[in-house]
Design a protein around this motif. Sequence first.
Motif, PDB file in Angstrom:
ATOM      1  N   ILE A  31       0.903  -1.314  -0.100  1.00 13.09           N
ATOM      2  CA  ILE A  31      -0.070  -0.054   0.019  1.00 13.09           C
ATOM      3  C   ILE A  31       0.891   1.255   0.127  1.00 13.09           C
ATOM      4  N   PRO A  32       0.727   2.202  -0.904  1.00 16.36           N
ATOM      5  CA  PRO A  32       1.404   3.510  -1.060  1.00 16.36           C
ATOM      6  C   PRO A  32       1.274   4.264   0.291  1.00 16.36           C
ATOM      7  N   GLU A  33       2.163   5.193   0.500  1.00 16.55           N
ATOM      8  CA  GLU A  33       1.922   5.997   1.481  1.00 16.55           C
ATOM      9  C   GLU A  33       1.181   7.383   0.812  1.00 16.55           C
ATOM     10  N   LYS A  34       1.246   7.447  -0.384  1.00 19.58           N
ATOM     11  CA  LYS A  34       0.736   8.452  -1.350  1.00 19.58           C
ATOM     12  C   LYS A  34       0.113   8.165  -2.373  1.00 19.58           C
ATOM     13  N   VAL A  35      -0.991   8.580  -3.096  1.00 18.23           N
ATOM     14  CA  VAL A  35      -1.886   8.291  -4.181  1.00 18.23           C
ATOM     15  C   VAL A  35      -2.076   9.598  -4.887  1.00 18.23           C
ATOM     16  N   THR A  36      -2.199   9.624  -6.145  1.00 16.24           N
ATOM     17  CA  THR A  36      -2.910  10.856  -6.870  1.00 16.24           C
ATOM     18  C   THR A  36      -4.121  10.565  -7.394  1.00 16.24           C
ATOM     19  N   PHE A  37      -5.112  11.546  -7.014  1.00 15.16           N
ATOM     20  CA  PHE A  37      -6.295  11.303  -7.269  1.00 15.16           C
ATOM     21  C   PHE A  37      -7.147  12.691  -7.656  1.00 15.16           C
ATOM     22  N   LYS A  38      -7.486  12.663  -9.034  1.00 15.40           N
ATOM     23  CA  LYS A  38      -8.260  13.890  -9.234  1.00 15.40           C
ATOM     24  C   LYS A  38      -7.133  15.187  -9.294  1.00 15.40           C
ATOM     25  N   ASN A  39      -5.974  14.891  -9.817  1.00 19.05           N
ATOM     26  CA  ASN A  39      -4.666  15.971  -9.780  1.00 19.05           C
ATOM     27  C   ASN A  39      -4.410  16.198  -8.337  1.00 19.05           C
ATOM     28  N   ARG A  40      -4.616  15.437  -7.434  1.00 17.74           N
ATOM     29  CA  ARG A  40      -4.220  15.749  -6.089  1.00 17.74           C
ATOM     30  C   ARG A  40      -3.476  14.796  -5.688  1.00 17.74           C
ATOM     31  N   THR A  41      -2.470  15.149  -4.861  1.00 15.04           N
ATOM     32  CA  THR A  41      -1.631  14.043  -4.182  1.00 15.04           C
ATOM     33  C   THR A  41      -2.243  13.824  -2.663  1.00 15.04           C
ATOM     34  N   LEU A  42      -2.417  12.831  -2.374  1.00 12.08           N
ATOM     35  CA  LEU A  42      -3.242  12.345  -1.136  1.00 12.08           C
ATOM     36  C   LEU A  42      -2.484  11.436  -0.199  1.00 12.08           C
ATOM     37  N   THR A  43      -2.623  11.568   1.076  1.00 12.48           N
ATOM     38  CA  THR A  43      -1.855  10.876   2.085  1.00 12.48           C
ATOM     39  C   THR A  43      -2.791   9.570   2.244  1.00 12.48           C
ATOM     40  N   VAL A  44      -2.402   8.530   2.080  1.00 10.92           N
ATOM     41  CA  VAL A  44      -3.280   7.261   2.546  1.00 10.92           C
ATOM     42  C   VAL A  44      -3.196   6.946   3.753  1.00 10.92           C
ATOM     43  N   THR A  45      -4.431   7.150   4.491  1.00 11.77           N
ATOM     44  CA  THR A  45      -4.434   7.108   5.820  1.00 11.77           C
ATOM     45  C   THR A  45      -5.281   5.791   6.341  1.00 11.77           C
ATOM     46  N   GLY A  46      -6.051   5.235   5.275  1.00 13.15           N
ATOM     47  CA  GLY A  46      -6.993   3.978   5.863  1.00 13.15           C
ATOM     48  C   GLY A  46      -7.295   2.876   4.511  1.00 13.15           C
TER      49      GLY A  46
END
Length: 250
Positions: A31-46
Amino acid sequence: MTCYVTYHDKNKEAWPYCYNNDYNLSGSIVIPEKVTFKNRTLTVTGIGQFAFSYCSGLTDVVIPNSVTSIEFAAFSACTNVEQLFIDDGEDRLGLLYSEFKDCPLKYVYFGREVSIDGYRYFPFYSEGIAEVSFGPNITEIPDYIRNFSNLETMILLNPTPPSVSSYCFNNSHYINLNVFVPKGSLETYLQADVWKNFWGLQERDFTGIEDVVTDGNRNKAAIYDMQGRRLNAPKTGLNIINGKKVMIRK
């Protein structure tokens, strides 16, 4: 590669069944710590409920330190998952129940505190777990370790003996369980309550890669960095090789 991410502004996007029953997933999943979604870099928390349930091709699961919660039955019935790695970190990982139900786990690495908020169904199918490791930041062994009734090996990476209740172990554990501690810390453990009772207490140098088995060909090993990116070869620092954390020194 995740089902539940949280924006920094507290808004949420959830995909509760994104990989459920996906037979195309196989091998190790990091599971990555960061993902890109709708041109936003998001922190994976759950990781959402039932997210990877019935993904029978998975064999190893790696949870990064950004993830602080795994919801109900997220990896339930992944009938070939034998290794679980929970990355080192300061924030606890919260579980409820049945997250790893019916996963035939054999090895679990706890790099940080994992709290269980419900005991209706224990998160782990624990009868097959033969080896557990506790990372260098672990200062207290959780009471639920007693549920791992068939342990053969315990690895402690903290040179300072973690606190632990004698309720967690019985005479069979004290006689038969192999307990490995960092090189240079054996005498400290021999003076510590509970740990001094283990007949199989011994030192090991954990700075190498002695625990990694790659079928004799490193090029065929599954190698990732801690952000979930596939690597052609291990790099200096922390790597995930075949589902296990490996520290590569210069």
